[in-house]
Enzyme design. Structure first.
Site, PDB file in Angstrom:
ATOM      1  N   LYS A 218       2.311  -2.723   8.678  1.00 31.58           N
ATOM      2  CA  LYS A 218       3.493  -2.265   8.714  1.00 31.58           C
ATOM      3  C   LYS A 218       4.100  -2.215   8.824  1.00 31.58           C
ATOM      4  O   LYS A 218       4.764  -3.095   9.876  1.00 31.58           O
ATOM      5  CB  LYS A 218       3.333  -0.754   9.258  1.00 31.58           C
ATOM      6  CG  LYS A 218       3.905   0.252   9.145  1.00 31.58           C
ATOM      7  CD  LYS A 218       3.804   1.293   9.968  1.00 31.58           C
ATOM      8  CE  LYS A 218       5.046   2.717   9.802  1.00 31.58           C
ATOM      9  NZ  LYS A 218       3.770   3.900  10.881  1.00 31.58           N
TER      10      LYS A 218
ATOM     11  N   LEU B  58       0.704  -1.233   0.044  1.00 31.83           N
ATOM     12  CA  LEU B  58      -0.394   0.197   0.066  1.00 31.83           C
ATOM     13  C   LEU B  58       1.474   0.878   0.187  1.00 31.83           C
ATOM     14  O   LEU B  58       0.928   2.165  -0.469  1.00 31.83           O
ATOM     15  CB  LEU B  58      -1.281   0.375   0.852  1.00 31.83           C
ATOM     16  CG  LEU B  58      -2.166  -0.903   1.416  1.00 31.83           C
ATOM     17  CD1 LEU B  58      -2.443  -1.294   2.308  1.00 31.83           C
ATOM     18  CD2 LEU B  58      -2.709  -0.856  -0.057  1.00 31.83           C
ATOM     19  N   GLY B  59       1.972   1.374   0.392  1.00 29.92           N
ATOM     20  CA  GLY B  59       2.747   2.507   0.203  1.00 29.92           C
ATOM     21  C   GLY B  59       4.277   2.042   1.569  1.00 29.92           C
ATOM     22  O   GLY B  59       4.770   0.446   1.985  1.00 29.92           O
ATOM     23  N   GLN B  60       5.282   2.876   1.230  1.00 30.81           N
ATOM     24  CA  GLN B  60       6.891   3.190   1.610  1.00 30.81           C
ATOM     25  C   GLN B  60       6.843   3.753   1.874  1.00 30.81           C
ATOM     26  O   GLN B  60       6.953   5.390   1.908  1.00 30.81           O
ATOM     27  CB  GLN B  60       6.803   1.906   0.736  1.00 30.81           C
ATOM     28  CG  GLN B  60       8.722   2.356   1.042  1.00 30.81           C
ATOM     29  CD  GLN B  60       9.259   0.910   0.198  1.00 30.81           C
ATOM     30  OE1 GLN B  60       8.466   1.395  -1.084  1.00 30.81           O
ATOM     31  NE2 GLN B  60      10.530   0.289   0.545  1.00 30.81           N
ATOM     32  N   GLY B  61       7.299   4.221   3.199  1.00 29.77           N
ATOM     33  CA  GLY B  61       8.272   5.035   3.768  1.00 29.77           C
ATOM     34  C   GLY B  61       9.339   5.141   4.760  1.00 29.77           C
ATOM     35  O   GLY B  61       9.601   4.634   5.020  1.00 29.77           O
ATOM     36  N   GLY B  62      10.058   5.697   5.376  1.00 28.35           N
ATOM     37  CA  GLY B  62      11.665   5.917   5.992  1.00 28.35           C
ATOM     38  C   GLY B  62      11.562   4.456   7.002  1.00 28.35           C
ATOM     39  O   GLY B  62      12.536   3.916   7.381  1.00 28.35           O
TER      40      GLY B  62
ATOM     41  N   ASP C 127       4.203  14.847  12.066  1.00 28.22           N
ATOM     42  CA  ASP C 127       4.450  14.657  10.725  1.00 28.22           C
ATOM     43  C   ASP C 127       3.019  14.112  10.008  1.00 28.22           C
ATOM     44  O   ASP C 127       2.767  13.471   9.022  1.00 28.22           O
ATOM     45  CB  ASP C 127       4.700  12.912  10.303  1.00 28.22           C
ATOM     46  CG  ASP C 127       5.365  12.978   8.553  1.00 28.22           C
ATOM     47  OD1 ASP C 127       5.606  13.779   8.371  1.00 28.22           O
ATOM     48  OD2 ASP C 127       5.659  11.984   8.564  1.00 28.22           O
TER      49      ASP C 127
END
Ligand code: NAG
Ligand code: NAG
Ligand code: NAG
Length: 691
Positions: free
Chosen positions: A389, A366-370, A486
């Site tokens: 996650k 679904l998504g990616q982050g740091g 954030d």
């Protein structure tokens, strides 16, 4: 150079060596970071921050390092206990590969104590500030051992314990029954000082409060201890005396404490008893970020030059192994820590999550982050949709992030916040499970492209209102102030009814009630356009900087433009909107794609609010409480000057020390929680927030 050309092996070796140099530069990390914590009065919530080794407890607003009252489990005599901060600090580094010498951390701490003895009885035994290699209390450490060592371990360098003892009983080697000492692996202090000549009685008749400071400076390798009486328990902290009461020069902690150590308190009682209470505690540590350890890499390099590629393979393997071990060592008791969280979140089996996400199939991403990757999953047991996650394993801060997020989210209950379903920990892999949000993140809808229908005005208004209400909860209604740090469109999730849900608390940190900002060790985080100008100076996230980010989101939603969008020669969306306001054309800022399909009065109100919340001076921004009321239309909007005020540094009012916002804090009782926030129908959330 000529030699290199003539010799391909040498070239290969040089290449490998160069690779290693790069690698070392990264692995050596060892950045200095400062941690600051201010704690007390203490309550139940501190069980999450501190390891409280039984029979120690937290009651009556204090850390009771030995019990403060007898119960079925223990009496008051012959006890020992420890209370340690669960954060692990890297206190030293060996010689760097770049030739830098060994490096050592510094710290300073102060704490308010009350050692109380039963009327007319002899007190015993003592309380100590301790640096320890782990979170364990040694067995049989009561009586003279002060919770520091025991009969078999006393004096053993393997203890890796350094302490400042406040001793109320005389044992062999002690000057008297009222002294301070510096202990290294043994209760036989390396230095002591009687307190009686200083008019200090640790365990007087009746209650007396002392403030103790312990400083350690790496440059001078000196540990200093200061003590001053504090007349009133809740009175102001007394001035720190000019000169230390006890000093240990040439104390090289590197020779004594574990590279990774914990800070806290230990205490004991014996045939005689006393209460060992810590009422307030400040701790500031400048230590090393938990980067790689340069040492073995350096050895690897030295030994490996002839080995070329083989070495490289071995080294990569070692790094893997080392990382895994490090992670396992970082939080030896992750599970126990999680279980101490009130309202323990559900533990998921790794196999169940693997199955749910089809072995973490790329298609389910679904998504990616740091911080890691988020996958969609479907639980086999009830076909419910989840978002998983996964914290990136190589991420050095991984476990800290994980626990920070878990601790905060687990305790937050609000219909506009994501809901955590559970967690999983397997072989150093950390996972959090959230409810799945069918409508994904806000930015996906705002910037869906020309073909998609634009998000309607009513939905936009509803989303802004939801975000404001979540922020108001975090800032003011939740018992412990939280800054989100954030806030941005990609972190705002939408449930099936397009209700906004704030997600990604990966960056959120709870603030102690008395603090109003969170000091960034790692400098300014966050995303351009959402970061308040003062953050570049202070590096601190505050409620006001959250409000700034909220304004960026609000304008983004109303204007359908990203905060960093360059429009009509302006670098930021807010500057463009402000110029329209000056020209009396504010409504031209509204997303063109809406045409006339919006409510002018509402748009006007929101845009002005967005400008007011973007005020360059933090203290001038509206508080979340006012923001919620303005959006609801129950109070009139702010007056916004036609020109954007300039940013002034330092600000006229101290940032983050806004007494108004402190007074507005409401402490929610659990019953209030129940009625106000646990309404089931609107309780959806997700975790696919890392975009
Ligand atoms: C802890 O720090 C705060 C803020 O600097 C200060 O007001 C307080 O007096 C300190 N407490 C102790 C016990 O030193
Ligand atoms: C001292 O403490 C260590 C660690 O808890 C323990 O292994 C040992 O048995 C203890 N010694 C005595 C005499 O209790
Ligand atoms: C201790 O108290 C006595 C009596 O109050 C006073 O005369 C003396 O100067 C004090 N000593 C110190 C070191 O403060």
């Amino acid at each position: 150079m000529r030699q290199l050309k003539a010799n391909p092996t040498a070239a290969a070796v040089a290449a490998v060596a160069a690779f290693f140099c790069c690698f070392l530069a990264i692995a050596e990390g060892g950045k200095l970071e400062t941690f600051s914590g201010s704690y007390g009065p203490f309550d139940e919530t501190h069980y999450q921050i501190f390891e409280v080794e039984k029979p120690a407890t937290i009651t009556n607003g204090a850390l009771q390092v030995t019990p403060d009252s007898a119960s079925a489990d223990f009496n008051l005599y012959n006890n020992s206990g420890r209370v340690l901060h669960r954060r692990r600090f890297k206190l030293w580094e060996e010689e760097g590969a770049a030739g830098g010498g060994a490096r050592l951390a510094s710290f300073s701490t102060s704490f308010l104590i009350n050692i109380y003895r039963p009327t007319n009885a002899t007190p015993g035994e003592g309380l100590a500030f301790v640096i320890a290699p782990d979170l364990n209390l040694p067995a049989n450490s009561s009586g003279q051992f002060l919770g520091l060592t025991n009969a078999s371990s006393d004096g053993n360098p393997a203890n890796q314990v350094v302490a400042v003892e406040l001793d109320t009983a005389r044992q062999g080697g002690d000057p008297d029954d009222n002294h301070v000492g510096i202990d290294v692996n043994s209760i036989r202090s390396i230095r002591t000082e009687s307190l009686t000549p200083h008019n200090i009685t640790l365990a007087p008749m009746g209650a007396r409060f002392y403030n103790v400071w312990v400083d350690y400076d790496f440059a001078t390798l000196t540990m200093n201890v200061f003590i001053a009486e504090q007349p009133l328990k809740t009175g102001p902290t007394p001035r720190k005396p000019d000169s230390p009461i006890l000093s240990a020069p040439n104390l090289n902690l590197m020779n004594h404490v574990n590279q990774y150590s914990y800070f806290g308190f230990a205490a004991s009682t014996g045939h005689n008893t006393q209460l060992n209470c810590v009422l307030r505690w400040n701790l500031t540590v400048t230590s090393f970020s938990e980067g790689g350890n340069g040492k073995w890499l350096k050895i690897g390099l030295g030994a490996g030059i002839p080995g070329g590629l083989l070495l490289l393979i071995v080294a990569v393997g070692l790094v893997r192994y080392y990382n895994k071990r490090r992670i396992e060592k970082t939080y030896p008791r992750l599970k126990e820590r999680i279980i101490t969280l009130s309202d323990t979140p559900q533990e998921f089996h790794y196999s169940a999550l693997k199955k749910a996400t089809n072995s973490f199939d790329e298609k389910n991403k679904l998504g990616q982050g740091g911080y890691g990757v988020v996958y969609k999953g479907v639980l086999a047991k009830d076909n419910s949709e989840i978002a998983v996650k996964c914290f990136s394993r190589e991420s050095v801060q991984g476990q800290d992030d994980f626990l920070a997020e878990l601790t905060i989210i687990n305790r937050l209950r609000h219909k506009h916040l994501v809901k955590l379903l559970g967690w999983c920990h397997k072989n150093g892999k950390l996972l959090l499970v959230y409810e799945y949000m069918p409508n994904g993140s806000l930015d996906k809808h705002l910037f869906a492209g020309p073909k998609a229908d634009p998000l309607g005005w009513a939905l936009r208004y509803k989303i802004i209102s939801g975000v404001a209400s979540a922020l108001q909860y975090l800032h003011n209604e939740y018992e412990q102030k939280v800054v989100h740090r954030d806030l941005k469109a990609s972190n705002i999730m939408l449930d099936s009814n397009f209700n906004a849900r704030l997600g990604d608390f990966g960056l959120a940190r709870a603030l102690d009630n008395e603090k109003t900002s969170y000091v960034e060790a790692e400098g300014v985080l966050g995303t351009m356009g959402y970061i308040a100008p003062e953050c570049f100076h202070t590096g601190k996230a505050t409620q006001q900087s959250d409000v700034y980010a909220f304004a960026a989101v609000l304008l983004e939603i109303v204007c359908g433009q990203r905060p960093g969008a360059k429009i009509a020669g302006f670098n930021l969306l807010v500057d463009w909107v402000w110029s329209l306001h000056r020209d009396g054309r504010l409504l031209e800022a509204v997303d063109q794609r809406l045409g006339d399909a919006y409510v002018a009065e509402e748009a006007y109100r929101l845009l002005l609010l967005g400008l007011a919340c973007s005020h360059p001076i933090a203290s001038e921004r509206p508080k979340t409480q006012a923001i919620v009321q303005i959006i609801a239309g129950t109070v009139v909007g702010p007056i916004v000057p036609p020109f954007k005020p300039s940013f002034v540094w330092p600000a006229s009012r101290p940032l983050g020390l806004d007494s108004d916002s402190v007074e507005e804090t409401t402490t929610m009782t659990s019953s209030q929680f129940g009625s106000q926030y646990l309404s089931r129908e609107s309780y959806t959330s997700d975790g696919n927030s890392l975009v």
